[in-house]
Motif scaffolding. Sequence first.
Motif, PDB file in Angstrom:
ATOM      1  N   VAL B 460      42.509 -18.391 -24.432  1.00  0.00           N
ATOM      2  CA  VAL B 460      41.800 -17.256 -23.824  1.00  0.00           C
ATOM      3  C   VAL B 460      40.816 -16.611 -24.778  1.00  0.00           C
ATOM      4  O   VAL B 460      39.888 -15.929 -24.341  1.00  0.00           O
ATOM      5  CB  VAL B 460      42.772 -16.146 -23.354  1.00  0.00           C
ATOM      6  N   ASN B 461      41.013 -16.796 -26.061  1.00  0.00           N
ATOM      7  CA  ASN B 461      40.142 -16.124 -27.024  1.00  0.00           C
ATOM      8  C   ASN B 461      38.696 -16.590 -26.980  1.00  0.00           C
ATOM      9  O   ASN B 461      37.817 -15.924 -27.506  1.00  0.00           O
ATOM     10  CB  ASN B 461      40.700 -16.271 -28.447  1.00  0.00           C
ATOM     11  N   VAL B 462      38.432 -17.722 -26.372  1.00  0.00           N
ATOM     12  CA  VAL B 462      37.050 -18.210 -26.362  1.00  0.00           C
ATOM     13  C   VAL B 462      36.189 -17.542 -25.293  1.00  0.00           C
ATOM     14  O   VAL B 462      34.962 -17.589 -25.377  1.00  0.00           O
ATOM     15  CB  VAL B 462      36.957 -19.744 -26.170  1.00  0.00           C
ATOM     16  N   THR B 463      36.818 -16.954 -24.265  1.00  0.00           N
ATOM     17  CA  THR B 463      35.991 -16.490 -23.151  1.00  0.00           C
ATOM     18  C   THR B 463      35.288 -15.169 -23.465  1.00  0.00           C
ATOM     19  O   THR B 463      35.725 -14.419 -24.331  1.00  0.00           O
ATOM     20  CB  THR B 463      36.783 -16.458 -21.820  1.00  0.00           C
ATOM     21  N   GLY B 464      34.173 -14.919 -22.795  1.00  0.00           N
ATOM     22  CA  GLY B 464      33.315 -13.793 -23.154  1.00  0.00           C
ATOM     23  C   GLY B 464      32.502 -14.131 -24.382  1.00  0.00           C
ATOM     24  O   GLY B 464      32.359 -15.296 -24.751  1.00  0.00           O
ATOM     25  N   LEU B 465      31.955 -13.103 -25.022  1.00  0.00           N
ATOM     26  CA  LEU B 465      31.141 -13.336 -26.220  1.00  0.00           C
ATOM     27  C   LEU B 465      31.959 -13.158 -27.483  1.00  0.00           C
ATOM     28  O   LEU B 465      32.672 -12.178 -27.638  1.00  0.00           O
ATOM     29  CB  LEU B 465      29.952 -12.363 -26.267  1.00  0.00           C
ATOM     30  N   SER B 466      31.861 -14.113 -28.386  1.00  0.00           N
ATOM     31  CA  SER B 466      32.490 -13.971 -29.699  1.00  0.00           C
ATOM     32  C   SER B 466      31.491 -14.429 -30.749  1.00  0.00           C
ATOM     33  O   SER B 466      30.332 -14.714 -30.439  1.00  0.00           O
ATOM     34  CB  SER B 466      33.799 -14.765 -29.766  1.00  0.00           C
ATOM     35  N   ASP B 467      31.916 -14.435 -31.987  1.00  0.00           N
ATOM     36  CA  ASP B 467      31.058 -14.899 -33.077  1.00  0.00           C
ATOM     37  C   ASP B 467      31.664 -16.161 -33.670  1.00  0.00           C
ATOM     38  O   ASP B 467      32.864 -16.409 -33.567  1.00  0.00           O
ATOM     39  CB  ASP B 467      30.932 -13.808 -34.145  1.00  0.00           C
ATOM     40  N   GLN B 468      30.816 -16.921 -34.331  1.00  0.00           N
ATOM     41  CA  GLN B 468      31.240 -18.187 -34.926  1.00  0.00           C
ATOM     42  C   GLN B 468      32.306 -18.016 -36.010  1.00  0.00           C
ATOM     43  O   GLN B 468      33.000 -18.979 -36.342  1.00  0.00           O
ATOM     44  CB  GLN B 468      30.002 -18.858 -35.526  1.00  0.00           C
ATOM     45  N   THR B 469      32.451 -16.818 -36.544  1.00  0.00           N
ATOM     46  CA  THR B 469      33.518 -16.579 -37.523  1.00  0.00           C
ATOM     47  C   THR B 469      34.866 -16.308 -36.855  1.00  0.00           C
ATOM     48  O   THR B 469      35.907 -16.384 -37.526  1.00  0.00           O
ATOM     49  CB  THR B 469      33.183 -15.384 -38.439  1.00  0.00           C
ATOM     50  N   ASP B 470      34.861 -15.968 -35.573  1.00  0.00           N
ATOM     51  CA  ASP B 470      36.122 -15.629 -34.904  1.00  0.00           C
ATOM     52  C   ASP B 470      37.144 -16.765 -34.873  1.00  0.00           C
ATOM     53  O   ASP B 470      38.336 -16.501 -35.071  1.00  0.00           O
ATOM     54  CB  ASP B 470      35.855 -15.114 -33.485  1.00  0.00           C
ATOM     55  N   PRO B 471      36.747 -18.019 -34.623  1.00  0.00           N
ATOM     56  CA  PRO B 471      37.769 -19.083 -34.542  1.00  0.00           C
ATOM     57  C   PRO B 471      38.648 -19.182 -35.790  1.00  0.00           C
ATOM     58  O   PRO B 471      39.844 -19.491 -35.691  1.00  0.00           O
ATOM     59  CB  PRO B 471      36.935 -20.363 -34.336  1.00  0.00           C
ATOM     60  N   PHE B 472      38.077 -18.947 -36.974  1.00  0.00           N
ATOM     61  CA  PHE B 472      38.890 -18.979 -38.197  1.00  0.00           C
ATOM     62  C   PHE B 472      40.114 -18.086 -38.040  1.00  0.00           C
ATOM     63  O   PHE B 472      41.235 -18.472 -38.399  1.00  0.00           O
ATOM     64  CB  PHE B 472      38.066 -18.521 -39.402  1.00  0.00           C
ATOM     65  N   PHE B 473      39.908 -16.907 -37.479  1.00  0.00           N
ATOM     66  CA  PHE B 473      41.001 -15.945 -37.387  1.00  0.00           C
ATOM     67  C   PHE B 473      41.991 -16.305 -36.282  1.00  0.00           C
ATOM     68  O   PHE B 473      43.202 -16.309 -36.492  1.00  0.00           O
ATOM     69  CB  PHE B 473      40.441 -14.528 -37.213  1.00  0.00           C
ATOM     70  N   TYR B 474      41.482 -16.633 -35.076  1.00  0.00           N
ATOM     71  CA  TYR B 474      42.473 -16.904 -34.025  1.00  0.00           C
ATOM     72  C   TYR B 474      43.145 -18.266 -34.194  1.00  0.00           C
ATOM     73  O   TYR B 474      44.293 -18.438 -33.786  1.00  0.00           O
ATOM     74  CB  TYR B 474      41.963 -16.623 -32.615  1.00  0.00           C
ATOM     75  N   ILE B 475      42.478 -19.210 -34.827  1.00  0.00           N
ATOM     76  CA  ILE B 475      43.154 -20.489 -35.102  1.00  0.00           C
ATOM     77  C   ILE B 475      44.279 -20.291 -36.116  1.00  0.00           C
ATOM     78  O   ILE B 475      45.419 -20.721 -35.898  1.00  0.00           O
ATOM     79  CB  ILE B 475      42.154 -21.556 -35.611  1.00  0.00           C
ATOM     80  N   THR B 476      43.982 -19.635 -37.224  1.00  0.00           N
ATOM     81  CA  THR B 476      45.035 -19.434 -38.233  1.00  0.00           C
ATOM     82  C   THR B 476      46.135 -18.520 -37.700  1.00  0.00           C
ATOM     83  O   THR B 476      47.317 -18.714 -38.012  1.00  0.00           O
ATOM     84  CB  THR B 476      44.444 -18.880 -39.547  1.00  0.00           C
ATOM     85  N   ASP B 477      45.755 -17.530 -36.877  1.00  0.00           N
ATOM     86  CA  ASP B 477      46.779 -16.668 -36.274  1.00  0.00           C
ATOM     87  C   ASP B 477      47.654 -17.446 -35.305  1.00  0.00           C
ATOM     88  O   ASP B 477      48.881 -17.309 -35.306  1.00  0.00           O
ATOM     89  CB  ASP B 477      46.127 -15.486 -35.541  1.00  0.00           C
TER      90      ASP B 477
END
Lengths: 486, 486
Positions: B460-477
């Motif tokens: 679910v974290n991918v939907t809407g607008l995010s930044d390219q740095t966000d995946p680092f955080f939700y993947i490791t989390d």
Amino acid sequence: MRAISALGAVAVLGAAGVLGACSSDDAAGNDGDKVAGVDIQRAATGDITKNGGARRLSEDQTQMIADSIQKSGAKNVILVIGDGTANQEYTLARDYEYGAAGQLPGIDQLPFSGDYTTYSLNKDSHKPSYVTDSAASGSAWSTGTKTYNGGISVDVNGKAQRSILEIAKANGLKTGDVTTTELQDATPAVQVSHVSQRKCYGPKATLEKCPENALENGGLGSITEQLLATRPDVTLGGGWETFNETATAGEYKGKTLDVQAKERGYQVVRSADELAGVKAADQDKPLLGVFADGNLPRMWSKATAVKDGNKQPAVKCSPNAEFTSAVPKLGAMTTKAIDLLKGDKGFFLQVESGSVDKANHDADPCGQIGETVQLADAVKAALDFAKESKDTLVIVTGDHAHSSQIAETDAELPMPGLTRNLTTKDGETITVSYGTSLEAGEEQHTGGQVRIAAYGPGAVNVTGLSDQTDPFFYITDQLGLDRDKK
Amino acid sequence: MRAISALGAVAVLGAAGVLGACSSDDAAGNDGDKVAGVDIQRAATGDITKNGGARRLSEDQTQMIADSIQKSGAKNVILVIGDGTANQEYTLARDYEYGAAGQLPGIDQLPFSGDYTTYSLNKDSHKPSYVTDSAASGSAWSTGTKTYNGGISVDVNGKAQRSILEIAKANGLKTGDVTTTELQDATPAVQVSHVSQRKCYGPKATLEKCPENALENGGLGSITEQLLATRPDVTLGGGWETFNETATAGEYKGKTLDVQAKERGYQVVRSADELAGVKAADQDKPLLGVFADGNLPRMWSKATAVKDGNKQPAVKCSPNAEFTSAVPKLGAMTTKAIDLLKGDKGFFLQVESGSVDKANHDADPCGQIGETVQLADAVKAALDFAKESKDTLVIVTGDHAHSSQIAETDAELPMPGLTRNLTTKDGETITVSYGTSLEAGEEQHTGGQVRIAAYGPGAVNVTGLSDQTDPFFYITDQLGLDRDKK
């Protein structure tokens, strides 16, 4: 109860049989109140040079997503269209006006997003045509039926297809159609008319270009005559020129369309001040606001891209003097339309920022950005209402991708198309390229899938890949409409 | 228990306190089994000329979304990158290979999607740079830190930033890095190395271009030397040329990097057959598969766009004879990597289809489409595993937008850039335009926000607008990793 749709009944998160068995209906507890608490901010709030500083997500989105999924159908739907607005256009406007780490108001705050395919049909082969125009694309979401480029809410064989607005009206909802273009332009036209050729604005063009639609030939008439007959409660935009034409057949034969509007009971307003003074709009006194002879002026002055523009100094965009105080902004028109439509009946409202496309055709980045900013303001107005009303689905999309691209900023690069350097909010230079024509005015649409985003009941339907015909179905389903009701 | 992350604990749909109070833990009933039932099909199944025939959604998505949201963190994450792959590239590949109403395997079947911003940083001003390269973009998701174009997992000041792969390994997970390009190319490099300049493939270039990173100067060494030291369990791609270089300093001084790999205990394989024969890969015997001196060949032959190509007859793409049976396909490499990594420990795997970008630079639509088809095959392989394993997060994205656009098919149009007509699966002509350079090989990246899509826990974290740095955080989390663990 209309607001509980057939699909809505399935769409119960946390209730028995879906994710698990709760002991009572109360336990489902999935009330709309949760949505009111959602106030998504997607601008970076940190130092973008530091680890995590550029993040837009402050925490896992799962709770927010849960809050955004509602079991009830929608009472109201606001569909906001940016003509020719896709990822390059959104990003250019954000970078220029709010900075790369900033956010577009409203647009970037929508919790769900996805993409839809926009292909239209080849009129002869009936096979896909990879680059749609605004007529075929608007017909797709408006009616659920693909058609050929130029067709306005007719199928590939020219047969009229009912629009969401017409179906909503037949089901007792209030309706509105708002645009920054001529009211006869494709996007507003698809909700209120059915003609075989998009240029059939008034009686004269209709007799020439789509005679089968002319009243004298037993057709539904020109786009403007059909608009007046369809009778939305609120209609706002440009295109007064056609209202000066005279009907050549039918009940109002020999009278101008202006006179016809008044005889049909419309309140006709011509300026932002007059619009502000309107207190009510309904089927007894529908509102027709027409604020320009043609399209509404663009908010910002032209700064047309040129050959080798990437070698020229960067400029800032400036206000357009033609955009006087008599011209209502799209955000204000949206707020006014919502105020006039809201109430017990529920409503369907389409809002278009139409000149993102037209400025794109003109290779005019400032015009394009200004109209994307207008789009964002309209979305913000819709979202503000939706957060308060709790039962409103807001959908934001473009009808097709367009030619503009954010290119590398390098004066040494030999760019084949038209380019322009602008100075952004960040104080840096951004280079915009239009590579599909060397003639400003002739830049083309492109065929990439297009972003669609949403908030409210049924908003989940936009995520992942869908087709441009899908919104017709989930919008009418969420509103609980009988699509066959006359 | 690592697989339950801090965020995962919040991410309970249907459980007490989120959407409503259920009477027992059992009532939450939100087990992963639901996910196994999700088998999304997004191709149109009807007659696309009829009302509803082009729909991709067969029903309201809410149930599916509910099934896709899981409370548990992810045990495994597979991050699949299409270099230079955004909406125009996806649509072109779909239109050509599967038809406009068809679907890209895997990619179009991901339930959640959204967009992220990709801007990088200006090395001097530290302000946004609107068009990223693959080094800065890969560094962003890999480390959570924005950097300048050319920087490989260092911050804007050149300081090394830890990658997801390094953190996953430190936390006891197995790891893999798979690509169709040279292993030293930016996207695979960002997970295993930290250099100030992306061209520092081997000892020689490092001494010239980023001497501060050279072993003799107390640095971490060239990209290849760092790759060997980082020691993923599985590393597959091209770039053998650099392995013939000789170390100029350090423990392996005077030996080739090939010899170094073997002395460090790597199993080195050089063909698809040898790869198929590998039975295990771990820290005792990590797998290094290198299948070309440079980049792996592209699956389809070049059909370079040319000036006025839109006036030429449409062509079909053809297989590339250089792509022999000795070269493993990306889908096969992905499946093999998963087979070697899966198990009790959990894993992080990055997979890249790198030549979508390179063919785009070359204004080569056939090369580009073939590598997008390879991307889809890799996503399908990842998704097949994720559906079976139930605790795997699959994320699919591009690192930046690129120059290709689907343009109007009209031989009369004077197109400024390079164009080419292709005959699609539908039997119709599609026109591809490259408008950012007149030199094939010099087409540019563009700055639009880029699609990101996902399946599985945390998707679910991918939907809407995010930044390219966000995946680092939700993947490791989602993996429950301690980001500081050494």
